[in-house]
Design a protein around this motif. Structure first.
Motif, PDB file in Angstrom:
ATOM      1  N   ASP A  48       0.843  -1.197   0.000  1.00  0.00           N
ATOM      2  CA  ASP A  48       0.000   0.000   0.000  1.00  0.00           C
ATOM      3  C   ASP A  48       0.877   1.246   0.000  1.00  0.00           C
ATOM      4  O   ASP A  48       1.859   1.329   0.745  1.00  0.00           O
ATOM      5  N   ARG A  51       0.687   8.734   0.361  1.00  0.00           N
ATOM      6  CA  ARG A  51       1.196   9.951  -0.266  1.00  0.00           C
ATOM      7  C   ARG A  51       2.306  10.542   0.594  1.00  0.00           C
ATOM      8  O   ARG A  51       2.269  10.458   1.828  1.00  0.00           O
ATOM      9  N   ARG A 207      -7.240   1.844  -4.697  1.00  0.00           N
ATOM     10  CA  ARG A 207      -6.503   3.093  -4.892  1.00  0.00           C
ATOM     11  C   ARG A 207      -5.317   3.145  -3.920  1.00  0.00           C
ATOM     12  O   ARG A 207      -5.455   2.882  -2.732  1.00  0.00           O
ATOM     13  N   GLY A 208      -4.140   3.455  -4.468  1.00  0.00           N
ATOM     14  CA  GLY A 208      -2.937   3.507  -3.653  1.00  0.00           C
ATOM     15  C   GLY A 208      -2.247   2.161  -3.477  1.00  0.00           C
ATOM     16  O   GLY A 208      -1.261   2.073  -2.750  1.00  0.00           O
ATOM     17  N   ARG A 262       5.548   6.282  -4.547  1.00  0.00           N
ATOM     18  CA  ARG A 262       4.878   7.227  -3.657  1.00  0.00           C
ATOM     19  C   ARG A 262       4.955   8.649  -4.205  1.00  0.00           C
ATOM     20  O   ARG A 262       3.994   9.424  -4.104  1.00  0.00           O
ATOM     21  N   TYR A 265       2.506   8.857  -7.083  1.00  0.00           N
ATOM     22  CA  TYR A 265       1.168   8.821  -6.494  1.00  0.00           C
ATOM     23  C   TYR A 265       0.801  10.184  -5.895  1.00  0.00           C
ATOM     24  O   TYR A 265      -0.314  10.686  -6.064  1.00  0.00           O
ATOM     25  N   ARG A 270      -6.123  12.952  -7.572  1.00  0.00           N
ATOM     26  CA  ARG A 270      -7.001  11.834  -7.253  1.00  0.00           C
ATOM     27  C   ARG A 270      -8.135  11.694  -8.269  1.00  0.00           C
ATOM     28  O   ARG A 270      -8.579  10.587  -8.569  1.00  0.00           O
TER      29      ARG A 270
END
Length: 318
Positions: A48, A51, A207-208, A262, A265, A270
């Motif tokens: 996972d 941010r 998501r992520g 990261r 991301y 979003r």
């Protein structure tokens, strides 16, 4: 279009729909949990992403995005001219731009050779822009628009120059891939080349969530594989939309893959289309518009030469 033509197209499209449903039913029917049980371990591992915090983002240092564009004017081969432009733009404001012009009229390249030169020139202006900003600027991360494998395929010497420079100067290099065209997962799950990774991954990640592919030996993966090119890859879902995007890093920098994922991301809106916003900024700056190329040609090329070589039949229509 006549009514009977519409009916015929409708019949063909419905037949196509049935075939697609039959082919992709195994993917559509597979749950996220089933997919992860199939993939976890021998194909890849899941993690996972969080941010980056503001202090972590600042600690990343100066980040540059690299993109290229090509504008074309004229008609069919060989009577056209192409302008290639590559731009590396750092968030601190520094930039490096490279440009190239090409027409098969001068080189007498056939259409197949011209297509290869097109791919090589586009790769080279991007690679040269990246090399330029690393040499001229204190940059820590370079984000290329798209996968890194195409640079090795289309311009191997210049790619190796960038690769060596990044390793020597400890500059992190990452390819941000919006349009996934690989079939790595299908090959590793024994489905040969039946499905693209984009199709397999659609709707399978939260998501992520990041999937890091396990590395294969280059001889097992094949000469044209990412492993043979010295790359490590992953896929992640950066937005609310179910679509998954990819990233490539150098094998020598694979310990930074999660950190770079990261960063991408964090830089991706979003509600966006999966591309780090800085790449969109570079993309807008690097474009050569049709109006630009027309103006350049009118100012730089004699009218009779332009009419003979670079004005298409379509452009002459009233």
């Amino acid at each position: 279009m006549k009514q009977e033509d519409l009916f015929d197209f409708r019949r063909q499209m419905r037949a196509l729909n049935r075939v697609l449903k039959e082919k992709y039913e195994p993917l559509f029917g597979m749950s996220k949990a089933e997919f992860k049980r199939t993939v976890e371990g021998h194909i890849g591992t899941f993690t996972d992403l969080a941010r980056l915090r503001e202090d972590e983002l600042h600690a990343m240092g100066n980040v540059a995005g690299v993109d290229g564009s090509v504008a074309r004017a004229g008609g069919a081969h060989p009577h056209y001219i192409e302008l290639f432009q590559g731009l590396a733009l750092a968030v601190c404001g520094e930039e490096h731009c490279t440009r190239r012009t090409y027409t098969p009229v001068l080189t007498e390249d056939d259409a197949v050779s011209a297509d290869k030169i097109h791919d090589r020139y586009l790769a080279e202006v991007e690679l040269e822009a990246a090399i330029g900003i690393i040499e001229e600027t204190d940059v820590r991360v370079v984000i290329m628009d798209g996968g890194l494998l195409r640079y090795r395929i289309n311009s191997r010497d210049t790619w190796e120059e960038l690769r060596s420079l990044c390793i020597e100067r400890d500059v992190l290099l990452v390819g941000a891939i919006k349009d996934i065209k690989t079939r790595d997962i299908a090959e590793r799950t024994g489905k040969a080349r039946a499905y693209y990774d984009r199709e397999i991954l659609a709707g399978k990640l939260e998501r992520g969530e990041l999937l890091i592919l396990s590395e294969r030996a280059p001889e097992e993966a094949g000469e044209m594989s990412k492993e043979a090119a010295g790359l490590t890859s992953g896929f992640y879902r950066p937005t609310d939309h179910w679509e998954v995007v990819g990233l490539d890093v150098l094998r020598e920098q694979r310990e930074h893959l999660v950190e770079l994922a990261r960063l991408l991301y964090t830089l991706t809106p979003r509600k966006g289309r999966g591309v780090p916003f800085w790449i969109d900024v570079v993309d807008e700056r690097v474009k050569v518009s049709p109006g630009d190329i027309r103006l350049l040609m009118e100012e730089s090329i004699d009218r009779d030469i332009m009419e003979r070589f670079f004005v298409s039949e379509r452009d002459r229509r009233v």
